[in-house]
Write a protein that holds these residues in place. Structure first.
Motif, mmCIF file in Angstrom:
data_model
loop_
_atom_site.group_PDB
_atom_site.id
_atom_site.type_symbol
_atom_site.label_atom_id
_atom_site.label_comp_id
_atom_site.label_asym_id
_atom_site.label_seq_id
_atom_site.Cartn_x
_atom_site.Cartn_y
_atom_site.Cartn_z
ATOM 1 N N LEU A 38 3.124 0.976 -14.923
ATOM 2 C CA LEU A 38 2.189 1.237 -13.829
ATOM 3 C C LEU A 38 2.833 0.919 -12.489
ATOM 4 C CD1 LEU A 38 -0.579 1.958 -12.663
ATOM 5 C CD2 LEU A 38 -1.263 -0.417 -13.105
ATOM 6 N N LEU A 39 3.521 -0.214 -12.399
ATOM 7 C CA LEU A 39 4.178 -0.592 -11.148
ATOM 8 C C LEU A 39 5.256 0.410 -10.756
ATOM 9 C CD1 LEU A 39 4.383 -4.459 -11.599
ATOM 10 C CD2 LEU A 39 2.791 -3.165 -10.163
ATOM 11 N N SER A 40 5.945 0.970 -11.719
ATOM 12 C CA SER A 40 6.951 1.998 -11.443
ATOM 13 C C SER A 40 6.301 3.250 -10.860
ATOM 14 C CB SER A 40 7.718 2.336 -12.725
ATOM 15 O OG SER A 40 8.660 3.354 -12.481
ATOM 16 N N VAL A 41 5.175 3.647 -11.440
ATOM 17 C CA VAL A 41 4.443 4.813 -10.930
ATOM 18 C C VAL A 41 3.961 4.552 -9.508
ATOM 19 C CG1 VAL A 41 2.332 6.196 -11.218
ATOM 20 C CG2 VAL A 41 3.766 5.663 -13.205
ATOM 21 N N LEU A 42 3.368 3.389 -9.280
ATOM 22 C CA LEU A 42 2.873 3.058 -7.948
ATOM 23 C C LEU A 42 4.014 3.023 -6.939
ATOM 24 C CD1 LEU A 42 0.253 0.270 -8.780
ATOM 25 C CD2 LEU A 42 -0.159 2.704 -8.318
ATOM 26 N N ASP A 43 5.146 2.442 -7.307
ATOM 27 C CA ASP A 43 6.297 2.392 -6.417
ATOM 28 C C ASP A 43 6.782 3.804 -6.080
ATOM 29 O OD1 ASP A 43 8.392 0.872 -5.005
ATOM 30 O OD2 ASP A 43 9.718 1.764 -6.510
ATOM 31 N N THR A 44 6.834 4.667 -7.074
ATOM 32 C CA THR A 44 7.254 6.050 -6.864
ATOM 33 C C THR A 44 6.344 6.764 -5.873
ATOM 34 O OG1 THR A 44 8.211 6.170 -9.083
ATOM 35 C CG2 THR A 44 7.662 8.261 -8.024
ATOM 36 N N LEU A 45 5.050 6.447 -5.940
ATOM 37 C CA LEU A 45 4.075 7.084 -5.051
ATOM 38 C C LEU A 45 3.970 6.383 -3.693
ATOM 39 C CD1 LEU A 45 1.219 7.760 -7.629
ATOM 40 C CD2 LEU A 45 2.739 9.458 -6.567
ATOM 41 N N GLY A 46 4.718 5.297 -3.523
ATOM 42 C CA GLY A 46 4.627 4.559 -2.265
ATOM 43 C C GLY A 46 3.349 3.747 -2.165
ATOM 44 N N LEU A 47 2.819 3.344 -3.318
ATOM 45 C CA LEU A 47 1.602 2.529 -3.378
ATOM 46 C C LEU A 47 1.963 1.146 -3.897
ATOM 47 C CD1 LEU A 47 -0.776 5.141 -5.070
ATOM 48 C CD2 LEU A 47 -0.687 4.539 -2.645
ATOM 49 N N GLU A 48 1.111 0.187 -3.628
ATOM 50 C CA GLU A 48 1.334 -1.150 -4.169
ATOM 51 C C GLU A 48 0.032 -1.726 -4.690
ATOM 52 O OE1 GLU A 48 1.094 -3.747 -0.036
ATOM 53 O OE2 GLU A 48 3.043 -3.281 -0.886
ATOM 54 N N LEU A 49 0.170 -2.606 -5.634
ATOM 55 C CA LEU A 49 -0.963 -3.304 -6.228
ATOM 56 C C LEU A 49 -1.055 -4.661 -5.551
ATOM 57 C CD1 LEU A 49 -3.090 -3.229 -8.494
ATOM 58 C CD2 LEU A 49 -1.372 -4.205 -10.001
ATOM 59 N N ARG A 50 -2.226 -4.994 -5.027
ATOM 60 C CA ARG A 50 -2.402 -6.276 -4.345
ATOM 61 C C ARG A 50 -3.496 -7.074 -5.032
ATOM 62 N NH1 ARG A 50 -1.339 -6.344 1.822
ATOM 63 N NH2 ARG A 50 0.168 -4.669 2.006
ATOM 64 N N ILE A 51 -3.280 -8.361 -5.084
ATOM 65 C CA ILE A 51 -4.278 -9.288 -5.591
ATOM 66 C C ILE A 51 -4.744 -10.101 -4.391
ATOM 67 C CG2 ILE A 51 -4.744 -11.192 -7.171
ATOM 68 C CD1 ILE A 51 -3.967 -8.546 -8.565
ATOM 69 N N THR A 52 -6.023 -10.038 -4.105
ATOM 70 C CA THR A 52 -6.558 -10.767 -2.959
ATOM 71 C C THR A 52 -7.799 -11.542 -3.389
ATOM 72 O OG1 THR A 52 -7.884 -8.865 -2.272
ATOM 73 C CG2 THR A 52 -5.720 -9.086 -1.273
ATOM 74 N N PRO A 53 -8.021 -12.680 -2.770
ATOM 75 C CA PRO A 53 -9.223 -13.447 -3.091
ATOM 76 C C PRO A 53 -10.477 -12.674 -2.674
ATOM 77 C CG PRO A 53 -7.703 -14.750 -1.767
ATOM 78 C CD PRO A 53 -7.184 -13.355 -1.789
#
Length: 89
Positions: free
Chosen positions: A53-68
């Motif tokens: 999933l992280l590879s796909v997001l990186d390819t698309l220029g997206l990032e996964l964020r964890i926020t409170p």
């Protein structure tokens, strides 16, 4: 709320892929994952492999964020921790 995450992720990935004029096959090839994996993500499958999933997001220029967040459940847990007198297990 937890069940909303796969659907939102699916919609965001699909929208970004289309905005970049990529097919699912194109994205899979560039990200180094299977086309089937891309379909699973875009269908909102609740269990996918994180590194892929992280590879796909990186390819698309997206990032996964964890926020409170301050939801009722989080506040309830915080209140329960405060009320235990700091006892450790």
């Amino acid at each position: 709320m937890l069940n909303e995450f796969p659907d939102r992720l699916a919609a965001d990935v699909r929208a970004r892929r289309k905005s970049l004029h990529l097919t699912q096959r194109d994205l899979a090839d560039i990200a180094g994952v299977s086309e089937r994996f891309i379909r699973f993500v875009e269908q909102g499958k609740p269990s996918v492999q994180l590194d892929s999933l992280l590879s796909v997001l990186d390819t698309l220029g997206l990032e996964l964020r964890i926020t409170p967040r301050t939801s009722t459940a989080v506040r309830a847990l915080a209140g329960a921790d405060a009320g235990d007198g700091g006892a450790a297990e």
